[in-house]
Write a protein that holds these residues in place. Structure first.
Motif, PDB file in Angstrom:
ATOM      1  N   GLU A 197      42.161  16.557  49.324  1.00  0.00           N
ATOM      2  CA  GLU A 197      41.232  16.271  48.226  1.00  0.00           C
ATOM      3  C   GLU A 197      39.774  16.596  48.561  1.00  0.00           C
ATOM      4  OE1 GLU A 197      41.491  15.275  44.992  1.00  0.00           O
ATOM      5  OE2 GLU A 197      43.635  15.701  45.164  1.00  0.00           O
ATOM      6  N   MET A 200      39.093  20.287  48.422  1.00  0.00           N
ATOM      7  CA  MET A 200      39.088  20.819  47.068  1.00  0.00           C
ATOM      8  C   MET A 200      37.811  20.407  46.343  1.00  0.00           C
ATOM      9  SD  MET A 200      41.269  22.804  46.053  1.00  0.00           S
ATOM     10  CE  MET A 200      42.820  23.492  46.514  1.00  0.00           C
ATOM     11  N   ASP A 201      37.416  19.154  46.534  1.00  0.00           N
ATOM     12  CA  ASP A 201      36.201  18.684  45.861  1.00  0.00           C
ATOM     13  C   ASP A 201      34.999  19.486  46.303  1.00  0.00           C
ATOM     14  OD1 ASP A 201      37.714  16.916  44.551  1.00  0.00           O
ATOM     15  OD2 ASP A 201      37.209  15.166  45.796  1.00  0.00           O
ATOM     16  N   VAL A 204      35.080  22.756  44.545  1.00  0.00           N
ATOM     17  CA  VAL A 204      34.725  22.603  43.136  1.00  0.00           C
ATOM     18  C   VAL A 204      33.200  22.446  42.989  1.00  0.00           C
ATOM     19  CG1 VAL A 204      34.962  21.100  41.111  1.00  0.00           C
ATOM     20  CG2 VAL A 204      36.973  21.669  42.480  1.00  0.00           C
ATOM     21  N   GLU A 233      48.494  25.555  43.247  1.00  0.00           N
ATOM     22  CA  GLU A 233      47.645  24.360  43.376  1.00  0.00           C
ATOM     23  C   GLU A 233      46.159  24.712  43.346  1.00  0.00           C
ATOM     24  OE1 GLU A 233      48.856  21.298  46.161  1.00  0.00           O
ATOM     25  OE2 GLU A 233      50.759  22.372  46.423  1.00  0.00           O
ATOM     26  N   ASP A 236      45.133  25.538  39.768  1.00  0.00           N
ATOM     27  CA  ASP A 236      44.950  24.371  38.906  1.00  0.00           C
ATOM     28  C   ASP A 236      43.574  23.745  39.104  1.00  0.00           C
ATOM     29  OD1 ASP A 236      47.404  24.771  37.868  1.00  0.00           O
ATOM     30  OD2 ASP A 236      48.440  23.295  39.136  1.00  0.00           O
ATOM     31  N   LYS A 237      43.079  23.791  40.327  1.00  0.00           N
ATOM     32  CA  LYS A 237      41.776  23.178  40.611  1.00  0.00           C
ATOM     33  C   LYS A 237      40.600  24.123  40.355  1.00  0.00           C
ATOM     34  CE  LYS A 237      42.148  18.899  41.927  1.00  0.00           C
ATOM     35  NZ  LYS A 237      42.989  18.437  42.996  1.00  0.00           N
ATOM     36  N   LEU A 238      40.783  25.382  40.671  1.00  0.00           N
ATOM     37  CA  LEU A 238      39.623  26.282  40.719  1.00  0.00           C
ATOM     38  C   LEU A 238      39.684  27.460  39.749  1.00  0.00           C
ATOM     39  CD1 LEU A 238      39.220  26.374  44.585  1.00  0.00           C
ATOM     40  CD2 LEU A 238      37.402  25.708  43.019  1.00  0.00           C
TER      41      LEU A 238
END
Ligand SMILES: Nc1nc2c(ncn2[C@@H]2O[C@H](COP(=O)(O)OP(=O)(O)OP(=O)(O)O)[C@@H](O)[C@H]2O)c(=O)[nH]1
Ligand SMILES: [Mg+2]
Length: 443
Positions: A197, A200-201, A204, A233, A236-238
């Motif tokens: 997490e 990924m944060d 982002v 994955e 989906d986030k980026l």
């Protein structure tokens, strides 16, 4: 590259081509084999299912079965489907020489981000673009140093700072880029073994700060389906724009290359085909499909030759060849040009009908090149232009001078002689027709 998949498909197609006409059962049997080949190549099973049903729809029908070359028709259908599977829909990483384009690289640890950063920078600099690289991996101790070393090798500036604050480094890079009128700013980011997490944060947040024109997901082809799952994955986030698929040179199966577009709906933009900074290629689905089907990749080969060889020089050489005035000096020049195109092995693998016939573990020794070079360089100018004067004592002297045996010298002279004979043959009108036919057959 993809050797095991190519081998399996080759067997299926050889079987089909050998038949004068095809029954529905023949095609069904072949499709079953193709299905297994794709699954063993680690292609996502849902993709395989769709693929086979598409091919079946087109292959089982009057048109194919009644055609004169049904086997060939099935190969064509499979080829078309492969191209569709890897479709890039014309995606292109557009960079301009009068404005700034920002690119962010993301991916798992060890996927090849830092290497890709340098490869991209070099690729675009060759096109007259002014790149700059940004070291945003502040976690792995040697990461910044690694990028700096790469930057030095290709003489491209690297922005870094002794801080754990990536946002500060990014800001510095954005400022420097606008001051120095940089056209391409490439952000190398940190990788992790597992997707976590905080990582990924951070990406982002970086994305929000940098506002990149493109986010490229860097995936290691040798990890097959795993690379595809991770891609999903990250997407989906980026919502990345495209993929750089690395280490294709070490990928015998091809599952990632064939699945990633269908799973993420984002195309492959570039592929990494070796550890050298020049080992980057733009991805073309049609050429990749040709390679997979063992049809070679003549277009890439021609492009590489064009990059490495000066046009005027090659015209001059071609004329000499046609007039049969080709000398050992010209031969040496040609060898040096070939070397600029990459390793001998990578070149041979692109030749139609050659690539997949070489055993996967075969290593062609580029040293052979060096030996030939040494032998020619040990000759006098006169000997290079008129090899017919090279008698026994001259052979001995050349052998000694180059550190090779007389047998090696003899072999080179004999090969050169044969080459000249062949050139003479191809320079006749009939010879030219032969050559054209040969190329048509293999293309
Ligand atoms: N054979 C081959 N090796 C590659 C290719 N691309 C990268 N590598 C190698 O893969 C290893 C990892 O590459 P890096 O660029 O450091 O990977 P990274 O994603 O930056 O790794 P982290 O910074 O640790 O997340 C290095 O040894 C590279 O030389 C490729 O296309 N072919
Ligand atoms: Mg790195």
């Amino acid at each position: 590259m993809f050797d095991s998949l190519t081998d399996r498909l080759d067997k299926v197609f050889r079987n089909l081509r050998g038949k004068g006409y095809l029954t529905e059962q023949n095609i069904k049997d072949a499709l079953r084999e193709i299905r297994i080949a794709l699954l063993e190549a680690d292609v996502n099973y849902r993709i395989v299912k769709n693929f086979i049903s598409e091919v079946e729809k087109r292959a089982i029908g009057e048109e194919v079965m009644k055609s004169l070359t049904p086997g060939q028709q099935v190969v064509k259908i499979v080829y078309d489907q492969l191209v569709a599977l890897m479709d890039t829909e014309g995606f292109e990483l557009k960079v301009y020489n009068n404005k700034l384009t920002k690119v962010m690289l993301v991916g798992l640890q060890g996927s090849g981000k830092t290497t890709a950063c340098a490869k991209l920078a070099l690729y675009y600099r060759k096109k007259g673009i002014k790149p700059m690289m940004v070291a945003c991996d502040v976690y792995r101790p040697a990461a910044i140093e690694q990028l700096k070393i790469l930057g030095k090798q290709i003489d491209i500036p690297v922005v870094s700072e002794d801080t754990k604050d990536v946002y500060k480094i990014a800001e510095k890079a954005l400022n420097l880029a606008s001051q120095q009128l940089i056209n391409l700013l490439i952000f190398d980011t940190a990788g992790r073994l597992q997707i976590d997490e905080p990582m990924m944060d951070e990406l982002v947040r970086l994305k929000a700060q940098i506002k990149p024109d493109y986010i490229l997901f860097v995936a290691d082809a040798t990890t097959g389906q795993e690379a595809v799952n991770v891609a999903k994955e990250f997407y989906d986030k980026l919502t990345f724009d495209a993929v750089i698929l690395t280490k294709l040179d070490g990928d015998a199966r091809g599952g990632a290359a064939l699945s990633i577009k269908a799973v993420t709906d984002r195309p492959i933009a570039f592929v990494g085909i070796g550890e050298k900074i020049s080992d980057l290629e733009v991805f073309y689905p049609d050429r990749m499909a040709s390679r997979i089907l063992g049809m070679g990749d003549v277009l890439t080969l021609i492009e590489k030759a064009e990059q490495a060889i000066d046009e005027k020089e090659s015209e001059k050489l071609a004329k000499k060849m046609l007039k049969n005035q080709f000398t050992l000096n010209d031969f040496l020049k040609q060898l040096q040009n070939i070397k600029k195109m990459g390793s001998l092995e990578s070149i041979i693998r692109m030749i139609p009908g050659m690539g997949h016939k070489l055993p996967a573990d075969l290593k062609i020794d580029d040293k052979a090149f060096k030996h030939i070079e040494a032998i020619i360089q040990s000759m006098t100018e006169k000997e290079r232009e008129h090899p017919e004067i090279i008698n026994g004592s001259r052979r001995l002297r050349i052998a000694k001078g180059s550190g090779q045996s007389v047998t090696e010298v003899n072999r080179l002279l004999r090969q050169f002689d044969e080459m000249k004979k062949m050139m003479k043959r191809f320079s006749s009108p009939q010879g030219k027709r032969d050559l054209e036919n040969m190329m048509k057959r293999s293309g």
